[in-house]
Every structure is written in structure tokens, then in C-alpha cells.
Design a protein around this motif. Sequence first.
Motif, PDB file in Angstrom:
ATOM      1  N   LYS A  32       0.844  -1.189   0.000  1.00  0.00           N
ATOM      2  CA  LYS A  32       0.000   0.000   0.000  1.00  0.00           C
ATOM      3  C   LYS A  32       0.878   1.236   0.000  1.00  0.00           C
ATOM      4  N   VAL A  33       0.415   2.271  -0.659  1.00  0.00           N
ATOM      5  CA  VAL A  33       1.134   3.545  -0.683  1.00  0.00           C
ATOM      6  C   VAL A  33       1.329   4.048   0.751  1.00  0.00           C
ATOM      7  N   GLU A  34       0.322   3.835   1.587  1.00  0.00           N
ATOM      8  CA  GLU A  34       0.373   4.288   2.973  1.00  0.00           C
ATOM      9  C   GLU A  34       1.484   3.614   3.780  1.00  0.00           C
ATOM     10  N   ASP A  35       2.053   2.524   3.267  1.00  0.00           N
ATOM     11  CA  ASP A  35       3.194   1.888   3.934  1.00  0.00           C
ATOM     12  C   ASP A  35       4.446   2.763   3.821  1.00  0.00           C
ATOM     13  N   VAL A  36       4.459   3.694   2.868  1.00  0.00           N
ATOM     14  CA  VAL A  36       5.621   4.544   2.616  1.00  0.00           C
ATOM     15  C   VAL A  36       5.328   6.012   2.921  1.00  0.00           C
ATOM     16  N   LEU A  37       4.128   6.482   2.552  1.00  0.00           N
ATOM     17  CA  LEU A  37       3.809   7.914   2.633  1.00  0.00           C
ATOM     18  C   LEU A  37       2.497   8.181   3.358  1.00  0.00           C
ATOM     19  N   LYS A  38       2.352   9.436   3.800  1.00  0.00           N
ATOM     20  CA  LYS A  38       1.101   9.922   4.372  1.00  0.00           C
ATOM     21  C   LYS A  38       0.670  11.157   3.581  1.00  0.00           C
ATOM     22  N   VAL A  39      -0.618  11.425   3.523  1.00  0.00           N
ATOM     23  CA  VAL A  39      -1.117  12.633   2.858  1.00  0.00           C
ATOM     24  C   VAL A  39      -0.535  13.847   3.575  1.00  0.00           C
ATOM     25  N   GLY A  40      -0.034  14.792   2.805  1.00  0.00           N
ATOM     26  CA  GLY A  40       0.541  16.006   3.357  1.00  0.00           C
ATOM     27  C   GLY A  40       2.038  15.938   3.592  1.00  0.00           C
ATOM     28  N   GLN A  41       2.615  14.744   3.495  1.00  0.00           N
ATOM     29  CA  GLN A  41       4.061  14.593   3.684  1.00  0.00           C
ATOM     30  C   GLN A  41       4.795  15.226   2.508  1.00  0.00           C
ATOM     31  N   MET A  42       5.864  15.949   2.802  1.00  0.00           N
ATOM     32  CA  MET A  42       6.682  16.550   1.739  1.00  0.00           C
ATOM     33  C   MET A  42       7.795  15.580   1.373  1.00  0.00           C
ATOM     34  N   ILE A  43       7.908  15.282   0.066  1.00  0.00           N
ATOM     35  CA  ILE A  43       8.927  14.350  -0.410  1.00  0.00           C
ATOM     36  C   ILE A  43       9.609  14.922  -1.646  1.00  0.00           C
ATOM     37  N   PRO A  44      10.862  14.544  -1.872  1.00  0.00           N
ATOM     38  CA  PRO A  44      11.492  14.930  -3.140  1.00  0.00           C
ATOM     39  C   PRO A  44      10.991  14.005  -4.246  1.00  0.00           C
ATOM     40  N   VAL A  45      10.787  14.538  -5.424  1.00  0.00           N
ATOM     41  CA  VAL A  45      10.403  13.725  -6.584  1.00  0.00           C
ATOM     42  C   VAL A  45      11.211  14.176  -7.787  1.00  0.00           C
ATOM     43  N   LYS A  46      11.349  13.276  -8.722  1.00  0.00           N
ATOM     44  CA  LYS A  46      12.020  13.571  -9.983  1.00  0.00           C
ATOM     45  C   LYS A  46      11.010  13.357 -11.102  1.00  0.00           C
ATOM     46  N   ILE A  47      10.940  14.298 -12.032  1.00  0.00           N
ATOM     47  CA  ILE A  47      10.057  14.129 -13.193  1.00  0.00           C
ATOM     48  C   ILE A  47      10.744  13.146 -14.132  1.00  0.00           C
ATOM     49  N   ILE A  48      10.079  12.035 -14.410  1.00  0.00           N
ATOM     50  CA  ILE A  48      10.679  11.023 -15.290  1.00  0.00           C
ATOM     51  C   ILE A  48      10.061  11.035 -16.679  1.00  0.00           C
ATOM     52  N   GLU A  49       8.882  11.651 -16.798  1.00  0.00           N
ATOM     53  CA  GLU A  49       8.233  11.705 -18.114  1.00  0.00           C
ATOM     54  C   GLU A  49       7.115  12.742 -18.089  1.00  0.00           C
ATOM     55  N   ILE A  50       6.939  13.395 -19.198  1.00  0.00           N
ATOM     56  CA  ILE A  50       5.739  14.191 -19.472  1.00  0.00           C
ATOM     57  C   ILE A  50       5.076  13.489 -20.649  1.00  0.00           C
ATOM     58  N   ASP A  51       3.882  12.952 -20.427  1.00  0.00           N
ATOM     59  CA  ASP A  51       3.253  12.159 -21.486  1.00  0.00           C
ATOM     60  C   ASP A  51       2.582  13.037 -22.536  1.00  0.00           C
ATOM     61  N   GLU A  52       1.962  12.403 -23.527  1.00  0.00           N
ATOM     62  CA  GLU A  52       1.364  13.137 -24.642  1.00  0.00           C
ATOM     63  C   GLU A  52       0.190  14.014 -24.226  1.00  0.00           C
ATOM     64  N   TYR A  53      -0.354  13.782 -23.023  1.00  0.00           N
ATOM     65  CA  TYR A  53      -1.440  14.609 -22.493  1.00  0.00           C
ATOM     66  C   TYR A  53      -0.907  15.662 -21.516  1.00  0.00           C
ATOM     67  N   GLU A  54       0.426  15.839 -21.503  1.00  0.00           N
ATOM     68  CA  GLU A  54       1.132  16.795 -20.645  1.00  0.00           C
ATOM     69  C   GLU A  54       0.976  16.489 -19.159  1.00  0.00           C
ATOM     70  N   ARG A  55       0.815  15.193 -18.825  1.00  0.00           N
ATOM     71  CA  ARG A  55       0.765  14.757 -17.436  1.00  0.00           C
ATOM     72  C   ARG A  55       2.173  14.392 -16.995  1.00  0.00           C
ATOM     73  N   ALA A  56       2.518  14.772 -15.786  1.00  0.00           N
ATOM     74  CA  ALA A  56       3.854  14.487 -15.260  1.00  0.00           C
ATOM     75  C   ALA A  56       3.847  13.156 -14.517  1.00  0.00           C
ATOM     76  N   ASN A  57       4.786  12.297 -14.870  1.00  0.00           N
ATOM     77  CA  ASN A  57       5.016  11.052 -14.146  1.00  0.00           C
ATOM     78  C   ASN A  57       6.262  11.254 -13.290  1.00  0.00           C
ATOM     79  N   LEU A  58       6.132  10.964 -12.001  1.00  0.00           N
ATOM     80  CA  LEU A  58       7.161  11.285 -11.028  1.00  0.00           C
ATOM     81  C   LEU A  58       7.742  10.033 -10.387  1.00  0.00           C
TER      82      LEU A  58
END
Length: 69
Positions: A32-58
Motif C-alpha cells: 500500500k502507498v500508505e506503507d511509505v507515505l502519508k497525505v501532506g508529507q513533503m517528499i522529493p520527486v524527480k520528473i521522469i516523463e511528461i506524457d502526450e497529455y502533458e501529465r507528469a510522471n514522477l
Amino acid sequence: RSIMPYGCFVEFMPGKEGLCHISKLSRKKIRKVEDVLKVGQMIPVKIIEIDEYERANLSYVDALESDGV
């Protein structure tokens, strides 16, 4: 921002949000995502892709590795 069964949505810039898939939260398999993160937690992310609909995958694990953590 929010947690879904398949990952979490992260605001990486003011007004800009992207998806961090559950597979990009840890190198180990997690149930579960909740095993790693909580809502509101600040985390570093890296943009790995911007898809054809301009959505960012992190990636949380790629951001940690590029920081040397």
C-alpha cells in the motif's frame, strides 16, 4: 495531495501536480502507498516523463538516489 491504490498525486510546483506510481515509491515491493507515505508529507520527486497529455510522471526513488540518499 492525495493517495490512490496505484500511487499518489504530488504537487511538485505551485499549481503543478503529477502521479508517482506505487512502483516508484520504493525499490522493494510494497502493498500500500500508505506503507511509505502519508497525505501532506513533503517528499522529493524527480520528473521522469511528461506524457502526450502533458501529465507528469514522477519518481520518489529516483529523486532519493540522485540526492545520494
